[in-house]
Design an enzyme around this catalytic site. Structure first.
Site, PDB file in Angstrom:
ATOM      1  N   CYS A 166      -9.135 -10.360  -5.632  1.00 36.84           N
ATOM      2  CA  CYS A 166     -10.069  -9.092  -6.052  1.00 36.84           C
ATOM      3  C   CYS A 166     -10.118  -9.088  -7.650  1.00 36.84           C
ATOM      4  CB  CYS A 166      -9.649  -7.692  -5.827  1.00 36.84           C
ATOM      5  SG  CYS A 166      -8.030  -7.229  -6.704  1.00 36.84           S
ATOM      6  N   CYS A 210      -1.960  -5.659  -5.017  1.00 36.97           N
ATOM      7  CA  CYS A 210      -2.490  -6.723  -4.154  1.00 36.97           C
ATOM      8  C   CYS A 210      -1.269  -8.066  -4.234  1.00 36.97           C
ATOM      9  CB  CYS A 210      -3.718  -7.415  -4.626  1.00 36.97           C
ATOM     10  SG  CYS A 210      -5.090  -6.561  -4.643  1.00 36.97           S
ATOM     11  N   GLU A 231       0.936  -1.098   0.118  1.00 38.42           N
ATOM     12  CA  GLU A 231       0.001  -0.056  -0.061  1.00 38.42           C
ATOM     13  C   GLU A 231       0.999   1.308   0.083  1.00 38.42           C
ATOM     14  OE1 GLU A 231      -2.494  -0.605   3.596  1.00 38.42           O
ATOM     15  OE2 GLU A 231      -3.737  -2.241   2.526  1.00 38.42           O
ATOM     16  N   GLU A 255      -1.252 -11.191  -4.927  1.00 37.43           N
ATOM     17  CA  GLU A 255      -1.339 -11.732  -6.179  1.00 37.43           C
ATOM     18  C   GLU A 255      -0.742 -11.192  -7.509  1.00 37.43           C
ATOM     19  OE1 GLU A 255      -3.767 -11.035  -4.215  1.00 37.43           O
ATOM     20  OE2 GLU A 255      -5.469 -12.315  -4.036  1.00 37.43           O
ATOM     21  N   CYS A 295      -7.221  -8.640  -9.958  1.00 40.61           N
ATOM     22  CA  CYS A 295      -6.209  -9.919  -9.916  1.00 40.61           C
ATOM     23  C   CYS A 295      -6.661 -10.992 -10.605  1.00 40.61           C
ATOM     24  CB  CYS A 295      -5.901 -10.141  -8.340  1.00 40.61           C
ATOM     25  SG  CYS A 295      -5.007  -9.065  -7.561  1.00 40.61           S
TER      26      CYS A 295
HETATM   27  N1  THU Z   1      -5.505  -7.428  -0.771  1.00 39.89           N
HETATM   28  C1  THU Z   1      -4.762  -8.413  -1.576  1.00 39.89           C
HETATM   29  O1  THU Z   1      -3.383  -7.968  -1.554  1.00 39.89           O
HETATM   30  N2  THU Z   1      -5.329  -9.590  -2.154  1.00 39.89           N
HETATM   31  C2  THU Z   1      -6.624 -10.119  -1.909  1.00 39.89           C
HETATM   32  O2  THU Z   1      -6.804 -11.001  -2.421  1.00 39.89           O
HETATM   33  C3  THU Z   1      -7.332  -8.996  -1.378  1.00 39.89           C
HETATM   34  C4  THU Z   1      -6.833  -7.410  -0.911  1.00 39.89           C
HETATM   35  C5  THU Z   1      -5.138  -6.417  -0.218  1.00 39.89           C
HETATM   36  C6  THU Z   1      -5.242  -4.939  -1.035  1.00 39.89           C
HETATM   37  C7  THU Z   1      -5.173  -4.080   0.354  1.00 39.89           C
HETATM   38  O3  THU Z   1      -3.613  -3.630   0.693  1.00 39.89           O
HETATM   39  C8  THU Z   1      -5.654  -4.698   1.411  1.00 39.89           C
HETATM   40  O4  THU Z   1      -5.610  -6.143   1.049  1.00 39.89           O
HETATM   41  C9  THU Z   1      -7.228  -4.460   1.779  1.00 39.89           C
HETATM   42  O5  THU Z   1      -7.933  -4.393   0.595  1.00 39.89           O
END
Ligand code: THU
Length: 130
Positions: A87, A54, A45, A56, A90
Site C-alpha cells: 500500500c 501491514c 489488525e 511490510e 508501506c
Molecule cells: N495488507 C498488508 O499487510 N500488506 C499489503 O501489501 C496490502 C494490505 C493488509 C492490511 C489489512 O490487514 C489487510 O491486508 C486488508 O487490507
C-alpha cells in the site's frame, strides 16, 4: 544471499501468523538485510481497524528495532491470483528506510510480480528534500 524461493517461503510462513480477523486477508513479508539475514512480518489488525499494521511495515520496524539499517529485497505473500503490491503507506516507509528495494510479490504457489521500489513510488518525498 537467500534465493527468491527461500525469501518467499519465509514470507509464507510469516503469513500464517497474520492477525486478520476483520478482513480475513492474511499477508506475510520477508525483508532481506544487506548481510543476508531475513526479518519477517505479518499484518496485524485490531478492533479499531484504523490501527492496522501491514506485514511490510511490521517487518521493517522489527528489522530497524533490531539494529538492521541496510536492505536489499522484500518478498510479500498473499493467497491471491493477482499480485498484492504494498500500500502507499508501506511504499513510503520501505523507501525511506530501505531505498530502492527489489520487491518480489508471490502467492502460496508462485511469483506474481517483481518490481523495483522506485518504480512503485515515483517522485518520492524523503529526507533529501527537508
Ligand atoms: N495488507 C498488508 O499487510 N500488506 C499489503 O501489501 C496490502 C494490505 C493488509 C492490511 C489489512 O490487514 C489487510 O491486508 C486488508 O487490507
Amino acid at each position: 544471499m537467500a534465493d527468491d524461493e527461500t525469501l518467499i517461503e519465509a514470507a509464507r510462513r510469516a503469513r500464517e501468523n497474520a492477525l486478520a480477523s476483520f478482513s480475513q486477508f492474511k499477508v506475510g513479508a520477508a525483508l532481506e538485510t544487506a548481510d543476508g539475514q531475513i526479518i519477517t512480518g505479518c499484518n496485524i489488525e485490531n478492533a479499531t481497524y484504523g490501527l492496522t499494521l501491514c506485514a511490510e511495515r511490521v517487518a521493517m520496524f522489527k528489522a530497524l528495532s533490531e539494529g538492521h539499517l541496510r536492505f536489499t529485497r522484500i518478498a510479500i505473500v498473499a493467497n491471491t491470483d493477482q499480485p498484492t503490491p504494498p500500500c502507499g503507506a508501506c511504499r513510503q516507509i520501505l523507501w525511506e528506510f530501505g531505498g530502492d528495494l527489489e520487491v518480489v510479490l508471490a502467492n502460496l504457489t508462485e511469483i506474481t510480480g517483481q518490481h523495483r521500489l522506485k518504480d512503485l513510488l515515483p517522485l518520492p518525498f524523503d529526507a533529501r528534500l527537508l
